[in-house]
Write a protein that holds these residues in place. Structure first.
Motif, PDB file in Angstrom:
ATOM      1  N   LYS A   1       0.837  -1.211   0.000  1.00 34.76           N
ATOM      2  CA  LYS A   1       0.000   0.000   0.000  1.00 34.76           C
ATOM      3  C   LYS A   1       0.861   1.246   0.000  1.00 34.76           C
ATOM      4  CE  LYS A   1      -1.432  -1.632   3.900  1.00 34.76           C
ATOM      5  NZ  LYS A   1      -2.065  -2.222   5.070  1.00 34.76           N
TER       6      LYS A   1
ATOM      7  N   VAL B   1       1.214   4.434   1.395  1.00 30.97           N
ATOM      8  CA  VAL B   1       0.718   5.295   2.470  1.00 30.97           C
ATOM      9  C   VAL B   1       1.061   6.757   2.149  1.00 30.97           C
ATOM     10  CG1 VAL B   1       1.000   5.875   4.921  1.00 30.97           C
ATOM     11  CG2 VAL B   1       0.896   3.475   4.188  1.00 30.97           C
TER      12      VAL B   1
ATOM     13  N   HIS C   1       1.339  10.737   3.154  1.00 30.18           N
ATOM     14  CA  HIS C   1       1.422  11.761   4.192  1.00 30.18           C
ATOM     15  C   HIS C   1       1.434  13.137   3.540  1.00 30.18           C
ATOM     16  CE1 HIS C   1       1.700   9.290   7.723  1.00 30.18           C
ATOM     17  NE2 HIS C   1       2.516   8.488   7.074  1.00 30.18           N
TER      18      HIS C   1
ATOM     19  N   THR D   1       4.056   3.093   9.973  1.00 32.13           N
ATOM     20  CA  THR D   1       4.196   3.896   8.759  1.00 32.13           C
ATOM     21  C   THR D   1       2.984   4.822   8.616  1.00 32.13           C
ATOM     22  OG1 THR D   1       5.361   2.057   7.730  1.00 32.13           O
ATOM     23  CG2 THR D   1       4.511   3.760   6.253  1.00 32.13           C
ATOM     24  N   GLU D   2       1.826   4.302   8.904  1.00 27.04           N
ATOM     25  CA  GLU D   2       0.577   5.036   8.720  1.00 27.04           C
ATOM     26  C   GLU D   2       0.395   6.165   9.727  1.00 27.04           C
ATOM     27  OE1 GLU D   2       0.996   1.826   9.025  1.00 27.04           O
ATOM     28  OE2 GLU D   2      -0.072   0.720   7.472  1.00 27.04           O
ATOM     29  N   THR D   3       1.044   6.056  10.882  1.00 29.26           N
ATOM     30  CA  THR D   3       0.799   7.071  11.915  1.00 29.26           C
ATOM     31  C   THR D   3       1.726   8.274  11.748  1.00 29.26           C
ATOM     32  OG1 THR D   3       2.333   6.194  13.574  1.00 29.26           O
ATOM     33  CG2 THR D   3       0.096   5.273  13.572  1.00 29.26           C
TER      34      THR D   3
ATOM     35  N   ILE E   1      -2.069   8.997   8.407  1.00 24.25           N
ATOM     36  CA  ILE E   1      -2.295   8.658   7.001  1.00 24.25           C
ATOM     37  C   ILE E   1      -3.532   9.402   6.474  1.00 24.25           C
ATOM     38  CG2 ILE E   1      -3.637   6.612   7.726  1.00 24.25           C
ATOM     39  CD1 ILE E   1      -2.756   5.191   5.211  1.00 24.25           C
TER      40      ILE E   1
ATOM     41  N   THR F   1      -4.462   5.887   0.819  1.00 26.22           N
ATOM     42  CA  THR F   1      -3.471   5.035   0.169  1.00 26.22           C
ATOM     43  C   THR F   1      -3.488   5.459  -1.290  1.00 26.22           C
ATOM     44  OG1 THR F   1      -5.160   3.310   0.100  1.00 26.22           O
ATOM     45  CG2 THR F   1      -3.447   3.079   1.727  1.00 26.22           C
TER      46      THR F   1
ATOM     47  N   CYS G   1      -7.732   2.312   1.655  1.00 22.81           N
ATOM     48  CA  CYS G   1      -7.427   2.951   2.942  1.00 22.81           C
ATOM     49  C   CYS G   1      -8.610   2.760   3.891  1.00 22.81           C
ATOM     50  CB  CYS G   1      -7.131   4.437   2.709  1.00 22.81           C
ATOM     51  SG  CYS G   1      -6.865   5.370   4.228  1.00 22.81           S
TER      52      CYS G   1
ATOM     53  N   TYR H   1      -8.204   0.299   7.279  1.00 22.73           N
ATOM     54  CA  TYR H   1      -7.993   0.918   8.589  1.00 22.73           C
ATOM     55  C   TYR H   1      -9.262   1.409   9.280  1.00 22.73           C
ATOM     56  CZ  TYR H   1      -3.365   1.155   6.466  1.00 22.73           C
ATOM     57  OH  TYR H   1      -2.188   0.840   5.839  1.00 22.73           O
TER      58      TYR H   1
ATOM     59  N   TYR I   1      -9.709   4.273  13.926  1.00 25.71           N
ATOM     60  CA  TYR I   1      -8.580   3.861  13.097  1.00 25.71           C
ATOM     61  C   TYR I   1      -8.060   2.571  13.720  1.00 25.71           C
ATOM     62  CZ  TYR I   1      -3.731   3.455  11.602  1.00 25.71           C
ATOM     63  OH  TYR I   1      -2.547   2.966  11.119  1.00 25.71           O
TER      64      TYR I   1
END
Ligand code: WT7
Length: 631
Positions: free
Chosen positions: A256, A258, A260, A400-402, A459, A462, A469, A473, A481
């Protein structure tokens, strides 16, 4: 910089205010930056879409905050220290002014080659200063960087380039890693056979190895950068413009992307960096992570530079030329704060204390870990032998997502408990839910870890697949989340992360999708089907156990296993190479054809006493066969 929490009492007050009035809290943090225009609205959010926007209407460039903003007071301060792979090679350092000029020149080169705001640029390099400069160079002109870890092979690289439709790849002739010389440019050449969006490749000369340069497409970095100007007008970005894409593994085969965005990520990276590590002016800070992972993005490059810190970057590996290398570097540069991974600690612990003893380590003040749960034994080894019982250990949980750290002690402030990430960072509202999504209130509970309120670094989507996404999540537990991690909250409200509850495994701190490894194994022409699960591994945390079905019986089983292993390395990269391969005739499948991984996991763990209900299997006898042949 002013906003830093300095006592546990203050943490408790700040935390409760941040929950009562999150917008007011984040505004108090966000005021410190260089904004071209302030925001109109602090936060808009809706977790069911999901749609999260921070600082809407704000205009800025993150590199002005990492570099230009510091030129007045820190121009001569060292921003970046680089230690090469080979201890006999001379290192390099960059002051804030020098780094500013390098980034500007790099950015001008990108512009000259036609890269524009919003374009995606893939970066595939070893740990050299130009990697950090490339990230910032992209951000300077509003290009979206997508860094791919240099340990991934051509197919993984091609997938990521194609998903993001990158117009350029920035790479090097090769990378030094321990005794190895990794032929990065050759891997790029293989990948680009199937990447029509890539028009240009910029190649840094690092190892001097032979490479093929394709005229009109490939350019040497040193030649292109030669005549560029050392100032570069930054692109003015919207608060919610994309800053970067970083691919992470999921439970399906496809990674995915991710996403930002600019302002929220910036505020969160800086504020978490300063508070978690309690960075003091003048400290030497070292994050050992590769910039190919999010830890390197947030806590090697962006966070430290935003905070005006001195950040150290190391090209090599902890065990080369010997297992004392980390500690040699700590003494050489008088490192005050080190941030590393449990897997590195365990592997150094296994090599013995004789590699630690020659070093003083008296500059160290704060130790950090990230990437996977740290077991108590490793925690104590780190505390006793590296921190000499005088340095707090911050066990930082995030993803990674946070974008940045969510659950963590603040160094020297939060009481510690080995193997616990302790308490939520200000602004973070964790929730532990049961399988039905019901929040478990109070202490002494265990379940799945969710977050119930947005934070600036989270995030946004995606890449090119917003539905993914949402499904990944935000759908499993409505209104939350979902992190994919299991979690306990103890009698004092301290959090302990217990590990993944989905089909991804953490191998040496790297997240791998089991389906991704299976796809790679299945590239071997003789393999009909495979199933991959994790098993507990003393050093790596988790190891990879592959069950494979060959097309026909082969007498040279060891040769077949070696071929499979090589196939995975070639197709995906060595991080996906199985630790154990068991050749089987069949897999435990339900009548509807679904592999019962629960059974395979138990077998891989060596716990076959109670495999649970196997009556729904199409052919229960395969289980006995697999059990009999387990490794
Ligand atoms: C997963 C995220 C966060 C940057 C590097 C990894 C695991 C991470 C901890 C910790 C227990 C941890 C979780 C998480 N994890 N830190 N301190 N204690 N588990 O980023 O590759 O996206 O992996 O790493 O399972 O979900 P990532």
């Amino acid at each position: 910089m002013s906003t830093r929490i300095t006592s546990f009492e203050e943490y408790k007050t700040v935390y409760s205010e941040s929950v009562k009035n999150p917008e007011k809290f984040w505004v108090s943090v966000a005021g410190e930056y260089y904004w071209r225009r302030k925001w109109d609205e602090v936060l808009k959010w809706n977790f069911s879409e999901p749609d999260v926007k921070w600082f809407t209407g704000g205009k800025l460039n993150i590199t002005e905050n990492c570099l230009d903003r510091h030129l007045e007071s820190r121009a001569k301060q060292t921003a970046l220290i680089w230690e090469p792979n080979n201890p006999d090679e001379k290192g390099r350092t960059f002051t804030y002014r020098e780094l500013y000029h390098e980034v500007c020149r790099f950015a001008n080169m990108l512009r000259h080659h036609g890269v524009k705001k919003g374009d995606r640029v893939c970066i595939y390099m070893g740990m050299v200063p130009e990697l950090a400069i490339a990230l910032l160079g992209c951000a300077r002109i509003g290009a979206i960087h997508s860094v791919v870890f240099g340990g991934f092979s051509f197919n993984s690289l091609a997938d990521r380039i194609n998903d993001a439709e990158c117009c350029m790849v920035i790479t090097a002739d090769g990378a030094f890693r321990g005794a190895k010389d990794i032929p990065l440019k050759n891997v790029v050449d293989d990948a680009l056979k199937n990447c029509p969006s890539v028009k240009k490749v910029i190649v840094l000369k690092r190892t001097g190895s032979d490479v093929r340069m394709q005229p009109g497409r490939d350019f040497w970095c040193h030649e292109e950068i030669n005549n560029t100007h050392h100032d570069c007008h930054p692109e003015v970005m919207d608060a919610e413009d994309m800053l970067f894409i970083l691919y992470t593994s999921g439970s399906t085969g496809k990674p995915k992307g991710v996403v930002h965005t600019t302002a929220g990520y910036m505020v969160f990276a800086d504020y978490t960096f300063r508070n978690v590590f309690q960075y003091n002016d003048g400290d030497i800070y070292w994050c050992t992570a590769d910039i190919g992972w999010v830890t390197g993005h947030t806590y090697l490059v962006y966070g430290p530079l935003l905070a005006g810190a001195t950040t150290l970057m190391f090209e090599g590996i902890p065990t080369w030329p010997d297992a004392g290398r980390f500690w040699k570097i700590v003494d050489k540069y008088k490192v005050n704060i080190i941030y590393t991974a449990p897997t590195a600690i365990r592997s150094l612990q296994a090599m013995g204390l004789e590699y630690v003893k020659p070093y003083k380590l008296d500059s160290l003040r704060v130790l950090g870990t990230v990437g996977e749960p740290i077991n108590e034994e490793a925690w104590h080894w780190y505390n006793d032998n590296i921190g000499k019982k005088r340095c707090p250990i911050v066990d930082t949980w995030w993803q990674t997502e946070t974008g940045g750290i969510l659950i963590t002690p603040l160094a020297g402030i939060t009481p510690l408990k080995p193997s616990f990430a302790t308490l939520p960072f200000p602004g973070i509202q964790p929730a532990i839910v049961d399988e039905n999504g019901k929040e478990l209130s109070g202490n002494n509970v265990e379940g799945r870890l969710c977050i119930k309120f947005p934070w600036p670094g989270m995030i946004r989507t995606t890449y090119r697949n917003h539905a993914r996404c949402r499904e990944n999540y935000f759908e499993q537990y409505k209104g939350y989340y979902f992190t994919g991690d299991g979690c306990k909250r103890d009698e004092n409200g301290f959090y302990r992360i217990t590990g993944r509850v989905d089909d991804v495994i953490k191998v040496s701190g790297h997240l791998l999708g089991t389906a991704e490894v299976e796809n790679a194994i299945n590239q071997h022409p003789d393999i009909v089907e495979s199933a991959v699960v994790g098993f507990p591994h003393a050093i790596k945390g988790w190891g990879i156990y592959a069950f494979v079905i060959p097309e026909r019986e082969r007498s040279d089983k060891e040769k077949l296993k070696k071929e499979i292993s090589d196939t995975v390395t070639k197709f995906m990269g060595s991080i996906g190479r199985p630790d154990k391969i068991q050749i089987v005739r069949g897999l435990p499948k339900t009548r509807s054809g679904k592999i019962m991984r629960r059974i395979l996991r138990k077998i891989a763990e060596g716990d076959t006493s109670n495999l649970g209900d196997t009556t729904t299997l199409l052919d229960p006898s395969v289980v006995d066969e697999i059990k009999a042949g387990a490794l």
